[in-house]
Design an enzyme around this catalytic site. Structure first.
Site, mmCIF file in Angstrom:
data_model
loop_
_atom_site.group_PDB
_atom_site.id
_atom_site.type_symbol
_atom_site.label_atom_id
_atom_site.label_comp_id
_atom_site.label_asym_id
_atom_site.label_seq_id
_atom_site.Cartn_x
_atom_site.Cartn_y
_atom_site.Cartn_z
ATOM 1 N N TYR A 31 -1.222 2.484 2.001
ATOM 2 C CA TYR A 31 -1.095 3.272 3.217
ATOM 3 C C TYR A 31 -2.099 4.432 3.134
ATOM 4 O O TYR A 31 -1.750 5.611 3.165
ATOM 5 C CB TYR A 31 0.340 3.762 3.447
ATOM 6 C CG TYR A 31 0.634 3.907 4.924
ATOM 7 C CD1 TYR A 31 0.735 2.784 5.734
ATOM 8 C CD2 TYR A 31 0.753 5.152 5.519
ATOM 9 C CE1 TYR A 31 0.950 2.894 7.105
ATOM 10 C CE2 TYR A 31 0.976 5.278 6.886
ATOM 11 C CZ TYR A 31 1.065 4.142 7.664
ATOM 12 O OH TYR A 31 1.277 4.260 9.019
ATOM 13 N N HIS A 36 -6.904 9.671 -0.229
ATOM 14 C CA HIS A 36 -7.226 8.561 -1.148
ATOM 15 C C HIS A 36 -8.731 8.273 -1.135
ATOM 16 O O HIS A 36 -9.333 8.000 -2.175
ATOM 17 C CB HIS A 36 -6.508 7.284 -0.707
ATOM 18 C CG HIS A 36 -5.013 7.326 -0.796
ATOM 19 N ND1 HIS A 36 -4.202 7.275 0.317
ATOM 20 C CD2 HIS A 36 -4.178 7.383 -1.866
ATOM 21 C CE1 HIS A 36 -2.939 7.303 -0.056
ATOM 22 N NE2 HIS A 36 -2.886 7.377 -1.373
ATOM 23 N N ARG A 186 3.603 9.787 3.059
ATOM 24 C CA ARG A 186 4.950 10.067 3.579
ATOM 25 C C ARG A 186 4.925 10.946 4.825
ATOM 26 O O ARG A 186 5.949 11.061 5.501
ATOM 27 C CB ARG A 186 5.824 10.697 2.492
ATOM 28 C CG ARG A 186 6.213 9.684 1.407
ATOM 29 C CD ARG A 186 7.202 10.259 0.410
ATOM 30 N NE ARG A 186 7.766 9.248 -0.463
ATOM 31 C CZ ARG A 186 7.387 9.004 -1.729
ATOM 32 N NH1 ARG A 186 6.401 9.714 -2.273
ATOM 33 N NH2 ARG A 186 7.967 8.062 -2.439
#
Ligand code: PAF
Length: 283
Positions: A31, A36, A186
């Protein structure tokens, strides 16, 4: 290219090493977001080839945590990784990582007893076990982790040191939204109003850091400043706000440069963590 098997990953890495290429590695649970992708950029800056793993590691989730609803979108992840020229996406499944009878765990040191480790028993044993296994399969020269998970980064650094792993670690700065919210997979759980409230987390850290820059080093006063700032965001319920030593992560009475302020909150049912390093601050 994509690799899904342990043997395939090992062979690819052995070939790269034999060809004299330096392997950079970014482990993730998918996700993907810009945070990232900046870890990929950091890996590429010091490597010839970059491997990213995507594996939602069941071992690091407690029985009442969000393993089953953890966000997943492999087609989107593939496109984002390709856009940053990731050379290999390593996509093992749970049976590859934990075949039946695979019972050995990496036991973290005492730094795992604080904060996230206290609230999430077994979490860091799960993280270290999967990272150890991924390191064995990918055989990276350098691996990149995010500063947002400060305790995780400290424990991985200690594991690498204690177990004599020939892997260099890079801890890359937290990537934030324009308003300060740290990027996290999240964040996708947050409703519109919760997202507006969640900015209180970085606002609290900034308030504490500004007080520190004005000369205050007493941990209780810095923590109080963060709590006061958080009162402006009634939708944010603090779990812990603490000043901690850089590596041991034990509570610190006084915040020297390099100490951390760690924060964990709930916004609705979503749990968010963040931190600031005194002397570095929030960009
Ligand atoms: O930080 C994460 O995404 C995970 O904890 C990691 C390091 C990929 C291990 O599952």
């Amino acid at each position: 290219m994509e690799i899904t098997t342990a043997a395939g990953m090992r062979v690819w890495s052995a070939d790269q090493r034999a060809a004299g290429r330096r392997i950079g590695f970014v482990p993730t649970m998918g996700y993907l977001h810009e945070g990232h992708l900046r870890l990929v950029d950091a890996a590429r800056a010091v490597s010839d080839v970059v491997v990213m793993s995507i594996f939602v590691n069941p071992l690091q989730f407690g029985p009442t945590e969000d393993l089953t609803r953890y966000p997943r979108d492999l087609p989107r992840d593939r496109a984002l990784a390709a856009g940053r020229h990731v050379d290999v996406l390593f996509l093992p499944d749970a049976a590859t990582m934990y075949p039946p009878g695979s019972d050995t765990r990496v036991v973290p040191g005492p730094a795992a007893g604080w904060w996230e480790g206290e609230v999430r028993p077994g979490h860091f044993a799960g993280v270290l076990t999967v990272v150890a296994k991924l390191f064995h399969l990918v055989m990276p020269d350098v691996s990149v982790f995010g500063q947002k998970d400060a305790q995780q980064a400290a424990l991985i650094r200690q594991m690498v040191r204690d177990l004599d792993w020939p892997v260099a670690l890079v801890v890359a700065p937290t990537t934030r939204e324009a308003d300060g919210l740290a990027l996290s997979s999240r964040n996708s759980y947050l409703s519109g109003e919760e997202r507006r409230q969640a900015v209180g987390v970085s606002a609290a850290l900034r308030a504490a850091h500004e007080l520190w820059r004005a000369g205050e080093t007493a941990a209780d006063r810095l923590e109080a400043a963060a709590r006061v700032a958080l009162q402006m965001y009634p939708g944010v319920r603090p779990e812990y706000i603490a000043v901690a030593e850089p590596d041991a992560l034990a509570p610190a009475a006084s915040a020297g440069a390099g100490c951390l302020m760690l924060i964990a909150v709930r916004v609705g049912s979503t749990r968010l963590i963040d931190n600031v390093i005194f002397g570095e601050g929030i960009p």
